[in-house]
Design a protein around this motif. Structure first.
Motif, PDB file in Angstrom:
ATOM      1  N   GLN A  67      -4.620   5.448   1.494  1.00  0.00           N
ATOM      2  CA  GLN A  67      -3.692   4.562   0.792  1.00  0.00           C
ATOM      3  C   GLN A  67      -4.360   3.925  -0.421  1.00  0.00           C
ATOM      4  OE1 GLN A  67      -2.786   2.105   4.308  1.00  0.00           O
ATOM      5  NE2 GLN A  67      -0.636   2.618   3.926  1.00  0.00           N
ATOM      6  N   TRP A 122       0.838  -1.188   0.000  1.00  0.00           N
ATOM      7  CA  TRP A 122       0.000   0.000   0.000  1.00  0.00           C
ATOM      8  C   TRP A 122       0.872   1.235   0.000  1.00  0.00           C
ATOM      9  CZ3 TRP A 122      -5.209  -0.348  -0.513  1.00  0.00           C
ATOM     10  CH2 TRP A 122      -5.794  -1.587  -0.268  1.00  0.00           C
ATOM     11  N   ILE A 123       0.454   2.270  -0.756  1.00  0.00           N
ATOM     12  CA  ILE A 123       1.172   3.541  -0.752  1.00  0.00           C
ATOM     13  C   ILE A 123       0.193   4.670  -0.458  1.00  0.00           C
ATOM     14  CG2 ILE A 123       3.138   2.919  -2.202  1.00  0.00           C
ATOM     15  CD1 ILE A 123       1.629   3.989  -4.599  1.00  0.00           C
ATOM     16  N   PRO A 124       0.584   5.717   0.255  1.00  0.00           N
ATOM     17  CA  PRO A 124       1.929   5.842   0.810  1.00  0.00           C
ATOM     18  C   PRO A 124       2.162   4.827   1.934  1.00  0.00           C
ATOM     19  CG  PRO A 124       0.532   7.583   1.663  1.00  0.00           C
ATOM     20  CD  PRO A 124      -0.279   6.847   0.630  1.00  0.00           C
ATOM     21  N   ALA A 125       3.403   4.396   2.046  1.00  0.00           N
ATOM     22  CA  ALA A 125       3.788   3.500   3.138  1.00  0.00           C
ATOM     23  C   ALA A 125       3.885   4.323   4.420  1.00  0.00           C
ATOM     24  CB  ALA A 125       5.130   2.849   2.819  1.00  0.00           C
ATOM     25  N   ASP A 137       2.721   0.592   9.835  1.00  0.00           N
ATOM     26  CA  ASP A 137       2.367  -0.626   9.093  1.00  0.00           C
ATOM     27  C   ASP A 137       3.491  -1.667   9.156  1.00  0.00           C
ATOM     28  OD1 ASP A 137      -0.194  -0.733   8.107  1.00  0.00           O
ATOM     29  OD2 ASP A 137       0.285   0.203   6.200  1.00  0.00           O
ATOM     30  N   ALA A 145      -0.061  -0.567  -4.156  1.00  0.00           N
ATOM     31  CA  ALA A 145       1.258  -0.181  -4.652  1.00  0.00           C
ATOM     32  C   ALA A 145       1.558  -0.765  -6.030  1.00  0.00           C
ATOM     33  CB  ALA A 145       2.338  -0.624  -3.659  1.00  0.00           C
ATOM     34  N   VAL A 182      -3.802   8.585   6.820  1.00  0.00           N
ATOM     35  CA  VAL A 182      -3.403   8.487   5.416  1.00  0.00           C
ATOM     36  C   VAL A 182      -4.516   7.852   4.587  1.00  0.00           C
ATOM     37  CG1 VAL A 182      -0.918   8.341   5.818  1.00  0.00           C
ATOM     38  CG2 VAL A 182      -2.278   6.254   5.762  1.00  0.00           C
ATOM     39  N   ARG A 207      -7.816   2.764   1.099  1.00  0.00           N
ATOM     40  CA  ARG A 207      -7.911   2.617   2.553  1.00  0.00           C
ATOM     41  C   ARG A 207      -7.663   3.973   3.208  1.00  0.00           C
ATOM     42  NH1 ARG A 207      -4.341  -2.441   4.651  1.00  0.00           N
ATOM     43  NH2 ARG A 207      -2.698  -0.884   4.516  1.00  0.00           N
TER      44      ARG A 207
END
Length: 106
Positions: free
Chosen positions: A88, A18-21, A25, A91, A86, A103
């Motif tokens: 997300q 997932w980004i941004p990391a 996490d 990725a 965030v 997310r």
């Protein structure tokens, strides 16, 4: 970041994907370069970071990371944030028309 047709390039993968990391996490970065041998060189915020060595590690500090593998060069950057909230997205590469799950996490 272009390479000649058929050239192998270094890739920096993020787990979970997932980004941004985000630090909370428990992000693992994995440096891949096909057909290469030798140690991976890691960079954080543009500066050589840590020791040469393993092709993967769990991130403990926010920043922008790249890796270098012998023969395939430097990866594209991955940014790991320390944000509390965030939005997300996956990725992996997405194509027009793909269904995407986002997310919102905090």
């Amino acid at each position: 970041h272009l390479s000649p047709a058929g050239a192998q390039t270094t890739q920096l993968l993020v787990k979970p994907e997932w980004i941004p990391a985000v630090l909370w996490d428990q992000v693992t970065l994995i440096c891949q370069g096909l057909g290469t041998t030798g140690a991976t060189t890691w960079y954080k915020d543009g500066q050589r970071w840590g020791q040469e060595g393993p092709s993967r590690f769990t991130v403990t500090e926010s920043g922008t990371y790249t890796c270098d593998r012998p023969g395939t060069g430097v990866s594209l950057p991955v940014t790991v944030l320390n944000d509390q909230l965030v939005l997300q997205m996956p990725a992996w590469p997405l194509l027009e028309g793909d269904t995407v799950t986002l997310r919102c996490r905090g």
